[in-house]
Scaffold this motif. Structure first.
Motif, PDB file in Angstrom:
ATOM      1  N   THR A 176       0.844  -1.182   0.000  1.00  0.00           N
ATOM      2  CA  THR A 176       0.000   0.000   0.000  1.00  0.00           C
ATOM      3  C   THR A 176       0.889   1.245   0.000  1.00  0.00           C
ATOM      4  O   THR A 176       2.091   1.173   0.304  1.00  0.00           O
ATOM      5  N   ALA A 177       0.292   2.380  -0.302  1.00  0.00           N
ATOM      6  CA  ALA A 177       1.044   3.636  -0.265  1.00  0.00           C
ATOM      7  C   ALA A 177       1.557   3.903   1.148  1.00  0.00           C
ATOM      8  O   ALA A 177       2.676   4.397   1.334  1.00  0.00           O
ATOM      9  N   GLU A 178       0.747   3.565   2.149  1.00  0.00           N
ATOM     10  CA  GLU A 178       1.159   3.777   3.542  1.00  0.00           C
ATOM     11  C   GLU A 178       2.363   2.903   3.907  1.00  0.00           C
ATOM     12  O   GLU A 178       3.317   3.360   4.541  1.00  0.00           O
ATOM     13  N   GLN A 179       2.337   1.637   3.482  1.00  0.00           N
ATOM     14  CA  GLN A 179       3.468   0.737   3.758  1.00  0.00           C
ATOM     15  C   GLN A 179       4.740   1.226   3.076  1.00  0.00           C
ATOM     16  O   GLN A 179       5.823   1.200   3.662  1.00  0.00           O
ATOM     17  N   ALA A 181       5.386   4.295   2.192  1.00  0.00           N
ATOM     18  CA  ALA A 181       5.799   5.534   2.853  1.00  0.00           C
ATOM     19  C   ALA A 181       6.629   5.226   4.095  1.00  0.00           C
ATOM     20  O   ALA A 181       7.648   5.872   4.361  1.00  0.00           O
ATOM     21  N   GLN A 182       6.209   4.221   4.855  1.00  0.00           N
ATOM     22  CA  GLN A 182       6.964   3.828   6.048  1.00  0.00           C
ATOM     23  C   GLN A 182       8.341   3.300   5.681  1.00  0.00           C
ATOM     24  O   GLN A 182       9.336   3.560   6.377  1.00  0.00           O
ATOM     25  N   ARG A 188       2.894   9.873   3.249  1.00  0.00           N
ATOM     26  CA  ARG A 188       2.022   8.989   2.479  1.00  0.00           C
ATOM     27  C   ARG A 188       1.438   9.699   1.268  1.00  0.00           C
ATOM     28  O   ARG A 188       1.330   9.111   0.192  1.00  0.00           O
ATOM     29  N   VAL A 191       4.059   9.750  -1.521  1.00  0.00           N
ATOM     30  CA  VAL A 191       4.228   8.432  -2.138  1.00  0.00           C
ATOM     31  C   VAL A 191       3.036   8.103  -3.029  1.00  0.00           C
ATOM     32  O   VAL A 191       3.200   7.608  -4.152  1.00  0.00           O
ATOM     33  N   ARG A 192       1.836   8.397  -2.557  1.00  0.00           N
ATOM     34  CA  ARG A 192       0.641   8.097  -3.349  1.00  0.00           C
ATOM     35  C   ARG A 192       0.649   8.885  -4.664  1.00  0.00           C
ATOM     36  O   ARG A 192       0.255   8.363  -5.711  1.00  0.00           O
ATOM     37  N   THR A 217      -8.769  -1.395  -0.527  1.00  0.00           N
ATOM     38  CA  THR A 217      -7.396  -0.907  -0.342  1.00  0.00           C
ATOM     39  C   THR A 217      -6.607  -1.120  -1.621  1.00  0.00           C
ATOM     40  O   THR A 217      -6.672  -2.191  -2.230  1.00  0.00           O
TER      41      THR A 217
END
Length: 222
Positions: A176-179, A181-182, A188, A191-192, A217
């Motif tokens: 995911t974009a969140e993963q 980004a981390q 986030r 990255v998205r 998601t």
């Protein structure tokens, strides 16, 4: 997947060494030979059967353009990226008509060299992964071949783009974009934005996974 086999044609020993060092730093490519004249290059192509030639314009016996014509007239199955100081519009236009995949003007930085080779690798993969192509496959190939050589849209930059694509290659599975980004230490939303741009030019795939409630998601992968 086997490395893409490369022959470098360059008569300047110093430039030849630079190009070789750049090639060795680029994953997925291997050097199968080098040539410092047109005649030597022609025989090396027939003998070593490279996938790709990095071709200089100014050679001691014949020009790179003449060698290009000879390769095409003899229908030798090899692709060509020009690496040369020649920058006049007529020459660039002629080599484009002949089918040069890319054209690098000396001097150039490693990032531009790497971009040219990675663009070539992606485009080559689109054509070699299937035995028969549909119109959509062909459209995608041509769209990406030219779009990858354009400047990025306003608000995006090459360094951030490379960090994101490198991390996607390293993870090598949908994220995911969140993963992502981390993993990159970026915001986030940033990255998205890059992932959605890459998806718009078919450089990343988006898979939707539905939960029990709410919106699906998005998972991104190369």
């Amino acid at each position: 997947m086997n490395d893409i086999r490369v022959l470098i044609v360059e008569d300047d020993p110093m430039v030849l060494e630079v190009n070789k060092s750049f090639l060795l730093k680029t994953k997925g490519f291997s050097l199968v030979g080098e040539a410092q004249s047109g005649e030597h290059a022609y025989h090396a192509i027939k003998d070593k059967k490279p996938d790709l030639i990095l071709l200089d314009m100014y050679l001691p016996d014949i020009s790179g353009l003449e060698l290009f014509y000879k390769i095409r007239n003899d229908r030798l199955p090899v692709d060509i990226i020009m690496i040369t100081a020649a920058r006049d519009a007529k020459t660039v236009q002629e080599l484009t008509r002949l089918g040069a995949f890319d054209y690098l003007v000396k001097p150039f930085r490693f990032e531009r060299f790497q971009q040219a080779l990675e663009n070539y690798a992606r485009s080559r993969k689109k054509l070699t992964n299937k035995t028969e192509l549909k119109q959509n496959d062909i459209d995608e190939y041509y769209r990406n071949t030219f779009e990858q050589q354009k400047e990025l849209p306003k608000g995006l930059n090459e360094i951030t783009m490379k960090q994101i694509t490198d991390k996607l290659k390293e993870i090598n599975q949908p994220v995911t974009a969140e993963q992502l980004a981390q993993n990159t230490g970026m915001a986030r939303v940033t990255v998205r934005k890059y992932l959605d741009y890459l998806a718009s030019i078919s450089e990343v795939k988006i898979d939707l996974k539905y939960g029990t409630v709410g919106r699906p998601t998005k998972y991104y992968s190369l």
